[in-house]
Design a protein around this motif. Structure first.
Motif, mmCIF file in Angstrom:
data_model
loop_
_atom_site.group_PDB
_atom_site.id
_atom_site.type_symbol
_atom_site.label_atom_id
_atom_site.label_comp_id
_atom_site.label_asym_id
_atom_site.label_seq_id
_atom_site.Cartn_x
_atom_site.Cartn_y
_atom_site.Cartn_z
ATOM 1 N N ALA A 29 96.180 32.314 59.376
ATOM 2 C CA ALA A 29 97.465 32.628 60.003
ATOM 3 C C ALA A 29 98.606 31.946 59.250
ATOM 4 O O ALA A 29 98.490 30.788 58.838
ATOM 5 N N VAL A 30 99.718 32.671 59.093
ATOM 6 C CA VAL A 30 100.882 32.144 58.374
ATOM 7 C C VAL A 30 102.127 32.280 59.236
ATOM 8 O O VAL A 30 102.407 33.351 59.786
ATOM 9 N N ILE A 31 102.871 31.184 59.343
ATOM 10 C CA ILE A 31 104.234 31.198 59.870
ATOM 11 C C ILE A 31 105.143 30.848 58.700
ATOM 12 O O ILE A 31 104.831 29.961 57.905
ATOM 13 N N SER A 32 106.261 31.541 58.574
ATOM 14 C CA SER A 32 107.207 31.214 57.510
ATOM 15 C C SER A 32 108.492 30.663 58.111
ATOM 16 O O SER A 32 108.788 30.869 59.286
ATOM 17 N N ALA A 89 96.501 32.930 51.605
ATOM 18 C CA ALA A 89 96.252 32.908 53.049
ATOM 19 C C ALA A 89 95.870 34.283 53.565
ATOM 20 O O ALA A 89 94.958 34.430 54.399
ATOM 21 N N ARG A 90 96.531 35.321 53.076
ATOM 22 C CA ARG A 90 96.191 36.678 53.505
ATOM 23 C C ARG A 90 94.796 37.066 53.030
ATOM 24 O O ARG A 90 94.057 37.754 53.738
ATOM 25 N N ARG A 91 94.426 36.634 51.818
ATOM 26 C CA ARG A 91 93.090 36.920 51.309
ATOM 27 C C ARG A 91 92.017 36.275 52.198
ATOM 28 O O ARG A 91 90.955 36.862 52.440
ATOM 29 N N LEU A 92 92.300 35.060 52.707
ATOM 30 C CA LEU A 92 91.319 34.326 53.514
ATOM 31 C C LEU A 92 91.481 34.581 55.015
ATOM 32 O O LEU A 92 90.683 34.085 55.807
ATOM 33 N N TYR A 147 102.277 26.793 57.321
ATOM 34 C CA TYR A 147 103.719 26.939 57.478
ATOM 35 C C TYR A 147 104.319 26.952 56.091
ATOM 36 O O TYR A 147 104.286 25.946 55.370
ATOM 37 N N ILE A 148 104.851 28.102 55.658
ATOM 38 C CA ILE A 148 105.440 28.249 54.327
ATOM 39 C C ILE A 148 106.958 28.165 54.480
ATOM 40 O O ILE A 148 107.582 29.028 55.091
ATOM 41 N N ALA A 149 107.525 27.107 53.898
ATOM 42 C CA ALA A 149 108.940 26.814 54.112
ATOM 43 C C ALA A 149 109.847 27.354 53.017
ATOM 44 O O ALA A 149 111.054 27.442 53.216
ATOM 45 N N LYS A 154 93.127 38.037 62.079
ATOM 46 C CA LYS A 154 93.449 39.293 61.419
ATOM 47 C C LYS A 154 94.859 39.199 60.851
ATOM 48 O O LYS A 154 95.813 38.899 61.550
ATOM 49 N N SER A 155 94.988 39.438 59.562
ATOM 50 C CA SER A 155 96.311 39.349 58.918
ATOM 51 C C SER A 155 97.080 40.654 59.113
ATOM 52 O O SER A 155 96.507 41.697 59.383
ATOM 53 N N LEU A 156 98.400 40.540 58.984
ATOM 54 C CA LEU A 156 99.251 41.723 59.100
ATOM 55 C C LEU A 156 99.160 42.544 57.842
ATOM 56 O O LEU A 156 99.072 42.016 56.743
#
Length: 390
Positions: A116-119, A110-113, A95-97, A387-389
């Motif tokens: 999953a990311v929620i912002s 996170a995208r490299r690995l 969770y990136i705030a 799978k990243s966007l």
């Protein structure tokens, strides 16, 4: 899916810093840990802070002061440092705030690995640039923020008005995560006659309160205009303006409002007592993504005057538990405040309704929803890459 998650929360502000973002993130972090989840916090080192006692739960990075905002800072670390850390102990979800250098490094790692990311969209920086006379960078900043948030699985915003605004600007996959209030802490029972006396306010007099950061983006010039209008409209009623908070505009405000009481920054039970010892709460800001102080004031039994957006738009029903004005209409804001002081019964009724409404807005339901949103983006088997966007 396993019962518990490994969540990494990335932020450039955190308690004991005093702001709505730090308060919200502290509540979310504590709530997840109470439910048994492992929460790793990545943030800048604060003044005088030692190395973390539990390195697995806290990663401190370098901080750079933000001009004009003493006490707040950008965080900075390399993407490669985060890659090494998360390759050793891979989180299930980030969770990136905040969207500064630290948030950007975390997003790239996170995208490299394939994590999953929620912002979270916590601060309305494009509106801030207008307030600080830097409107020329608003378009660039909006472009960057849209690029940043559209690379997360989805972006959490605290209010419907903020969701509509971001969607209008081309932000994708926006979801709501509102805010709660600790109605045990913020409670009318904490009203202090001794504190009111220290402000120079008697039992039958009105303490007009404002709580918040004293900065240009908070539209504080309206405080002076509104308070003076109330004094003119009700010369028989003794009013005292009480301002709780600190920031770059404090010195200027003290000169403009020599008869106001400036209490500085407060926290915890002392802050709660300041709220409860007031009567009318003025909140003129037009740049909030939410505005936690609105819920805190309602829970404390204050009659709140605010613009019809963000937290006020969600939680205040005009004439029932507060008073609203159309955003930007200063005269309507002043009229709303006048209406609350027309007679003591109106003020009493609105304050009772405010407390009743806010007492139902606890944090537990918010944290339950946040937990569901985190699980939603995790792989079916925690530990597998997602799978990243693109």
């Amino acid at each position: 899916m396993s019962t518990f998650l490994h969540v990494t929360l990335v932020t450039e502000t955190y308690a004991p810093e005093i702001n709505g973002v730090a308060n919200t993130l502290g509540r979310l972090c504590e709530g997840l840990r109470q439910r048994g989840h492992k929460v790793e916090l990545v943030r800048p080192r604060q003044n005088g802070e030692a190395a973390p006692a539990v390195p697995e739960e806290l990663m401190l990075c370098r901080g750079w002061p933000i001009p004009g905002y003493p006490g707040l800072q950008w965080g900075q670390t390399s993407m490669h440092k985060l890659l090494r850390r998360w390759q050793r102990r891979r989180p299930d979800v980030l969770y990136i705030a905040t969207e500064g250098p630290l948030g950007l490094a975390a997003l790239r790692a996170a995208r490299r690995l394939g994590i999953a990311v929620i912002s979270g969209f916590h601060t309305n920086f494009p509106q801030y640039t207008q307030q600080y006379g830097m409107g020329f960078i608003t378009r660039l900043l909006t472009h960057y923020l849209r690029w940043f948030h559209n690379r997360s699985r989805f972006t959490l915003v605290p209010s419907v008005s903020q969701k509509l605004e971001l969607e209008r600007r081309g932000f994708e996959r926006i979801e709501l995560l509102s805010r709660g209030v600790d109605s045990q802490l913020f409670n009318p029972s904490r009203r202090s006659q001794a504190l009111r006396a220290s402000w120079g306010v008697g039992d039958d007099e009105i303490a007009v309160l404002h709580v918040g950061r004293l900065a240009a983006e908070k539209n504080l010039s309206l405080l002076k205009t509104c308070f003076e209008a109330l004094q003119h409209s009700y010369p028989q009623q003794r009013l005292r303006l009480v301002i709780v908070g600190d920031g770059p505009q404090r010195n200027a405000l003290e000169q403009q409002l020599p008869n106001a009481v400036f209490c500085g920054s407060q926290r915890g039970e002392v802050l709660a007592s300041h709220y409860a010892s007031g009567d009318l709460f003025l909140f003129p800001s037009l740049t909030e993504t939410f505005g936690n102080v609105v819920l805190e004031a309602l829970a404390s039994g204050l009659a709140v005057v605010a613009y019809d957006e963000a937290a006020a738009g969600q939680h205040i029903r005009h004439g029932h538990n507060g008073a609203l004005a159309m955003p930007g209409d200063a005269e309507a804001f002043i009229d709303a405040a006048r209406w609350l002081l027309e007679d003591s019964e109106t003020l009493r009724r609105v304050r009772l309704n405010a407390r009743q409404h806010a007492s139902r807005q606890g944090w537990n339901l918010i944290i339950d929803q946040f937990e569901r949103q985190l699980r939603e983006v995790c792989p079916q088997e925690v530990g597998l890459p997602v799978k990243s966007l693109s």
